[in-house]
Every structure is written in structure tokens, then in C-alpha cells.
Design a protein around this motif. Structure first.
Motif, PDB file in Angstrom:
ATOM      1  N   ILE A  34       0.861  -1.189   0.000  1.00 57.68           N
ATOM      2  CA  ILE A  34       0.000   0.000   0.000  1.00 57.68           C
ATOM      3  C   ILE A  34       0.891   1.231   0.000  1.00 57.68           C
ATOM      4  N   LEU A  35       0.694   2.114  -0.973  1.00 62.54           N
ATOM      5  CA  LEU A  35       1.448   3.357  -1.070  1.00 62.54           C
ATOM      6  C   LEU A  35       0.585   4.515  -0.574  1.00 62.54           C
ATOM      7  N   ILE A  70      -3.878   7.240  -1.997  1.00 67.44           N
ATOM      8  CA  ILE A  70      -3.561   5.904  -1.477  1.00 67.44           C
ATOM      9  C   ILE A  70      -3.723   4.923  -2.632  1.00 67.44           C
ATOM     10  N   GLY A  71      -2.789   4.014  -2.788  1.00 66.94           N
ATOM     11  CA  GLY A  71      -2.894   3.039  -3.866  1.00 66.94           C
ATOM     12  C   GLY A  71      -2.367   1.676  -3.441  1.00 66.94           C
ATOM     13  N   LEU A  72      -2.932   0.634  -4.044  1.00 67.70           N
ATOM     14  CA  LEU A  72      -2.510  -0.746  -3.802  1.00 67.70           C
ATOM     15  C   LEU A  72      -1.741  -1.213  -5.028  1.00 67.70           C
ATOM     16  N   THR A  73      -0.514  -1.691  -4.839  1.00 68.59           N
ATOM     17  CA  THR A  73       0.303  -2.070  -5.979  1.00 68.59           C
ATOM     18  C   THR A  73      -0.146  -3.412  -6.559  1.00 68.59           C
ATOM     19  N   THR A  74      -0.089  -3.508  -7.879  1.00 70.55           N
ATOM     20  CA  THR A  74      -0.421  -4.760  -8.557  1.00 70.55           C
ATOM     21  C   THR A  74       0.830  -5.429  -9.121  1.00 70.55           C
ATOM     22  N   ARG A  75       1.992  -4.840  -8.831  1.00 70.76           N
ATOM     23  CA  ARG A  75       3.288  -5.413  -9.221  1.00 70.76           C
ATOM     24  C   ARG A  75       4.343  -4.790  -8.318  1.00 70.76           C
ATOM     25  N   PRO A  76       5.532  -5.357  -8.234  1.00 67.43           N
ATOM     26  CA  PRO A  76       6.592  -4.720  -7.438  1.00 67.43           C
ATOM     27  C   PRO A  76       6.934  -3.345  -8.002  1.00 67.43           C
ATOM     28  N   VAL A  77       7.106  -2.374  -7.115  1.00 71.73           N
ATOM     29  CA  VAL A  77       7.444  -1.008  -7.529  1.00 71.73           C
ATOM     30  C   VAL A  77       8.444  -0.414  -6.559  1.00 71.73           C
ATOM     31  N   ALA A  78       9.146   0.621  -7.019  1.00 71.36           N
ATOM     32  CA  ALA A  78       9.936   1.485  -6.152  1.00 71.36           C
ATOM     33  C   ALA A  78       9.197   2.814  -6.032  1.00 71.36           C
ATOM     34  N   PHE A  79       9.676   3.687  -5.141  1.00 69.36           N
ATOM     35  CA  PHE A  79       8.918   4.921  -4.905  1.00 69.36           C
ATOM     36  C   PHE A  79       9.832   5.989  -4.332  1.00 69.36           C
ATOM     37  N   ASN A  80       9.372   7.252  -4.402  1.00 75.64           N
ATOM     38  CA  ASN A  80      10.233   8.346  -3.958  1.00 75.64           C
ATOM     39  C   ASN A  80       9.975   8.712  -2.498  1.00 75.64           C
ATOM     40  N   ASP A 112       8.487  11.122  -1.117  1.00 75.16           N
ATOM     41  CA  ASP A 112       7.209  11.732  -0.754  1.00 75.16           C
ATOM     42  C   ASP A 112       6.135  10.692  -0.447  1.00 75.16           C
ATOM     43  N   ILE A 113       6.515   9.430  -0.503  1.00 69.80           N
ATOM     44  CA  ILE A 113       5.577   8.318  -0.329  1.00 69.80           C
ATOM     45  C   ILE A 113       6.104   7.364   0.724  1.00 69.80           C
ATOM     46  N   LYS A 114       5.196   6.760   1.467  1.00 71.23           N
ATOM     47  CA  LYS A 114       5.549   5.625   2.323  1.00 71.23           C
ATOM     48  C   LYS A 114       4.812   4.391   1.819  1.00 71.23           C
ATOM     49  N   ALA A 115       5.467   3.248   1.998  1.00 75.60           N
ATOM     50  CA  ALA A 115       4.883   1.976   1.562  1.00 75.60           C
ATOM     51  C   ALA A 115       4.627   1.089   2.773  1.00 75.60           C
ATOM     52  N   LEU A 116       3.472   0.436   2.766  1.00 75.19           N
ATOM     53  CA  LEU A 116       3.095  -0.479   3.845  1.00 75.19           C
ATOM     54  C   LEU A 116       3.079  -1.900   3.283  1.00 75.19           C
ATOM     55  N   LEU A 119      -5.659  -8.629   5.638  1.00 73.27           N
ATOM     56  CA  LEU A 119      -5.676  -8.562   4.189  1.00 73.27           C
ATOM     57  C   LEU A 119      -5.201  -7.182   3.742  1.00 73.27           C
ATOM     58  N   PRO A 120      -4.272  -7.100   2.791  1.00 73.03           N
ATOM     59  CA  PRO A 120      -3.846  -5.784   2.305  1.00 73.03           C
ATOM     60  C   PRO A 120      -5.017  -4.923   1.836  1.00 73.03           C
ATOM     61  N   GLU A 121      -6.009  -5.523   1.174  1.00 73.44           N
ATOM     62  CA  GLU A 121      -7.152  -4.734   0.705  1.00 73.44           C
ATOM     63  C   GLU A 121      -7.969  -4.191   1.872  1.00 73.44           C
ATOM     64  N   PHE A 122      -8.037  -4.926   2.972  1.00 75.24           N
ATOM     65  CA  PHE A 122      -8.745  -4.437   4.161  1.00 75.24           C
ATOM     66  C   PHE A 122      -8.044  -3.187   4.690  1.00 75.24           C
ATOM     67  N   ILE A 123      -6.710  -3.214   4.754  1.00 81.23           N
ATOM     68  CA  ILE A 123      -5.959  -2.056   5.231  1.00 81.23           C
ATOM     69  C   ILE A 123      -6.081  -0.900   4.243  1.00 81.23           C
TER      70      ILE A 123
END
Length: 400
Positions: free
Chosen positions: A76-77, A91-101, A103-107, A115-119
Motif C-alpha cells: 500500500i502506497l 492511497i494506492g494498492l500495488t499490482t506489481r513490485p514497484v519502487a517509490f520516492n 514523498d511516499i511511504k509503503a506499507l 488482508l492488504p485490501e482491508f488495510i
């Protein structure tokens, strides 16, 4: 649809539910870092619920050689630093591995318990409160307060109950997506309508008089007022940059500028009914955003505004350029530092057909009719969004 009962259970802070990572930016001086196939997500890429790609891509060496992180599918970004936090928490849920800058935190969620979708849906529900009490506002850039994200309470529910809730919320979201797809399909009619009425502007099979683009429009350049003057960045006129050019038409922007910015700098006010085009930025590697602004705006230096001269319709100009998109894309060049750009001598000298004014007006009217269909879908989409928000409030009432 099955009813959801309000949740009234024990909670734990988000930090106990997921591992939270910060991002970073690989060195721009190392060109090899920026030629890979790993999406590198920044706030401009966070316009959708599902994150599958990004404007920029990096290499595996860039991940190894910088502060950015590579997170797995179903991470979750959350945007934690951006001007957009004044009105939205992307807020977004990744559908593939990604990197990020940065300004973003990843959970990365502990999937043995949650469940990730629940969060994801929990954080969507937390957005209204976060914007009021969790955002620390700066002069131009805003951020989530330190520790706010990590401390958001998470209801502790069995996985089967989480799945039931997720299924219902996903169903509501699917209704909204279907409405949005219907709107997009309605807009897809317009290029075909243009070609039917005027022919392909690249070949001009109907033999209309041909004119240079700069003979039919006046060009206006953009600018960026000093970030050191907070009074320039008060609420007022939308200041459009490339990241705002997804909306159609343009009615708002992530940043706004004050009357003082126009009075004391070289920033120009662009009247409604102009045609905006991105002429610089990495997005030009694959697409050239072109839009009409429905309200007066300012633009930054990566855009140009085209003000149609008397007798020319902004809708005709916009859709003519849209039909010439691939032709223009082939003309994109690369600056010494790697940035993509559309040279002004290419744009100004672009030959375009100049059909009779009444025919342009008829086309504009037909575009308005299509836009009317889109507006109906917009209202239906708004109703679906309100339903989704109601469901979120039922489930996560104590968080929202």
C-alpha cells in the motif's frame, strides 16, 4: 447487497499491522539508473486505486544504489508529502513490485493477520480525518505529521470477516469504475467524429485550406512564482502543471496561486476556453497531454496555452491536435540532461486544416452533446462514490 454492521472491536496501531518503508530518489547524474523496467512511483502517479505503472522507471542498480525501496505486489502506497494533501490523501494498492520516492511511504502488510485490501480500505476511510488533523501545512508543500500514519487504529477482525467487508467495498468500487469506463467510451467518440467531419488532419483528404498553428492561435508561456513567497501560493487560481493534465476538462489543480502572483511576477492568467499542452517532461516519452481549461488558470513552464484567434473553436483546435498526437509524438526530442521536450518551432509551424467557422461550431456543439452524456455518467459516478463513502463510514466509523 449484504448489510455491514458497524465495527466495535479492539484495535491496534497501524505500525503493528505492517512494515512501513520510506522511499528515495536515485541520482539523476547516473543515467543508467533511469533506463530500467522498475516503476518508480511519485505522487503524480497516484491518481488511481491500483498502481501498476509509473511515468518514470529505474534499474535494479538504482534500487541497490539509493534510498528508494522495492516493495512487493499488494503493498500500500500513501503520499505523505505533497501540495495535494491540502485536499486529498492519495492511497494506492500495488499490482506489481514497484519502487517509490521520498514523498511516499509503503506499507507491507502482515498477511497472516490482515488482508492488504482491508488495510487499503481502512486508510481510504481515514482520509477525511487525516486531512483535518493529520496534515501539517507548509507554505506550498504539506505533509502528514510525524507518526500520524503509524498510529492510525486498525480493527482486529478475523480474516473471513475482513474478506466479507472487502468484497462489499470492492463491489461498490466496481460500480464506480464501470461508470468511469462508460464516460471514457463516450469521449472516445470524439476523435472519430472529428475525422468524419473534417478528415484526417495529417493528410487533409477533404482539401480544406491549410494554415500554420501559430496563425490560428496565440501562444502563452507559463511560469513558477517564487516558492519563497508563501503569499503567492494562497488559495485562488488553479496553477496547472503536467500532473494536473489527467482531468478533462481542466477545472482545478493541485496548487493554486493568489492575485499577488499575477501582479508581481511574469505569471499570466489563461482564460477559460484555451487549449493547454505539455511541452516538456518525461511524460512526453509516451504521450502528449492536451486539454481545454473550463475555468481561468495559470500554468507552469512545462506547458503552453493556446488561445484560439477569432473564428477558431477551441474544441476544433484541441481535437485536431489530438488526432495529430502520434505525428507530434514522433517529433519529441531529448534535452542534454535527458528531459523530453516538444520544440516550439515544431508546434508553431504545425500545419492544420482551417474549415469554415460554421462547421467548426457544429463540431463544438456535437462535442458538447457527448460531454452531456459524460456529465450524466459523472453524476452516476458521484452517487456511486457517495455509496462507497457511506459503506466506509459503516465499517470504519471510529477511524473516519
Amino acid at each position: 447487497m449484504t448489510a455491514i454492521q458497524p465495527v466495535a472491536v479492539a484495535t491496534v496501531p497501524l505500525r503493528e499491522v505492517a512494515t512501513i518503508y520510506s522511499g528515495g530518489t536515485p541520482s539523476k547524474a547516473n543515467a543508467s539508473f533511469w533506463v530500467g523496467d522498475i516503476p518508480w512511483v511519485s505522487p503524480k502517479d497516484m491518481g488511481e486505486d491500483r498502481i501498476s505503472d509509473a511515468e518514470d522507471h529505474i534499474s535494479a542498480d538504482a534500487v541497490e544504489g539509493s534510498a528508494t525501496k522495492l516493495v512487493p505486489t499488494a503493498s500500500i502506497l500513501v503520499v505523505v508529502r505533497s501540495g495535494i494533501l491540502v485536499r486529498k490523501l492519495p492511497i494506492g494498492l500495488t499490482t506489481r513490485p514497484v519502487a517509490f520516492n521520498q514523498d511516499i511511504k509503503a506499507l507491507v502488510v502482515d498477511e497472516t493477520r490482515f488482508l492488504p485490501e482491508f488495510i487499503f480500505w481502512l486508510l481510504r476511510a481515514a482520509e477525511p480525518r487525516a486531512l483535518v488533523v493529520g496534515v501539517k501545512k507548509g507554505a506550498t508543500v504539506h505533509s502528514l505529521s510525524a507518526g500520524y500514519l503509524e498510529s492510525i487504529p486498525v480493527p482486529v477482525l478475523p480474516l473471513d470477516e475482513q474478506r466479507h467487508i472487502v468484497d462489499i467495498l470492492n463491489h461498490a468500487a466496481s460500480i464506480r469504475r464501470l461508470r468511469e469506463e462508460a464516460r471514457a467510451k463516450a469521449r472516445d467518440i470524439i476523435p472519430a467524429l472529428f475525422v468524419d467531419m473534417f478528415g484526417d488532419p495529417a493528410t487533409n483528404p477533404k482539401g480544406w485550406p491549410v494554415s500554420r498553428l501559430d496563425a490560428e492561435v496565440s501562444f502563452v508561456s507559463g511560469a513558477t512564482p517564487s516558492k519563497q513567497e508563501p503569499r503567492y501560493w494562497a488559495d485562488g487560481t488553479p496553477w496547472v502543471s503536467a500532473k494536473d493534465m489527467k482531468a478533462d476538462p481542466i477545472v482545478a489543480a493541485e496548487d493554486e496561486v493568489s492575485d499577488a502572483a499575477f501582479a508581481e511576477t511574469n505569471l499570466k492568467l489563461i482564460p477559460a476556453g484555451s487549449v493547454l499542452i505539455v511541452v516538456r517532461g518525461m511524460i512526453l516519452a509516451h504521450t502528449i497531454p492536451i486539454r481545454v481549461n473550463a475555468v481561468p488558470v495559470a500554468i507552469n513552464q512545462d506547458l503552453k496555452a493556446m488561445l484560439p484567434k477569432p473564428g477558431m473553436s477551441e474544441q476544433f483546435i484541441r481535437w485536431c491536435l489530438q488526432c495529430l498526437h502520434n505525428h507530434l509524438l514522433a517529433k519529441i526530442s531529448t534535452a542534454a540532461h535527458g528531459t523530453k521536450k516538444l520544440e516550439m518551432d515544431v508546434l508553431t509551424a504545425l500545419p492544420i486544416p482551417a474549415p469554415p467557422v460554421p462547421l467548426q461550431q457544429e463540431f463544438a456543439q456535437r462535442v458538447a452533446e457527448v460531454e452531456g452524456i459524460s456529465s450524466l455518467n459523472d453524476r452516476a459516478t458521484t452517487a456511486a462514490e457517495q455509496m462507497a463513502q457511506s459503506l466506509l463510514a459503516q465499517v470504519f466509523g471510529q477511524t473516519a
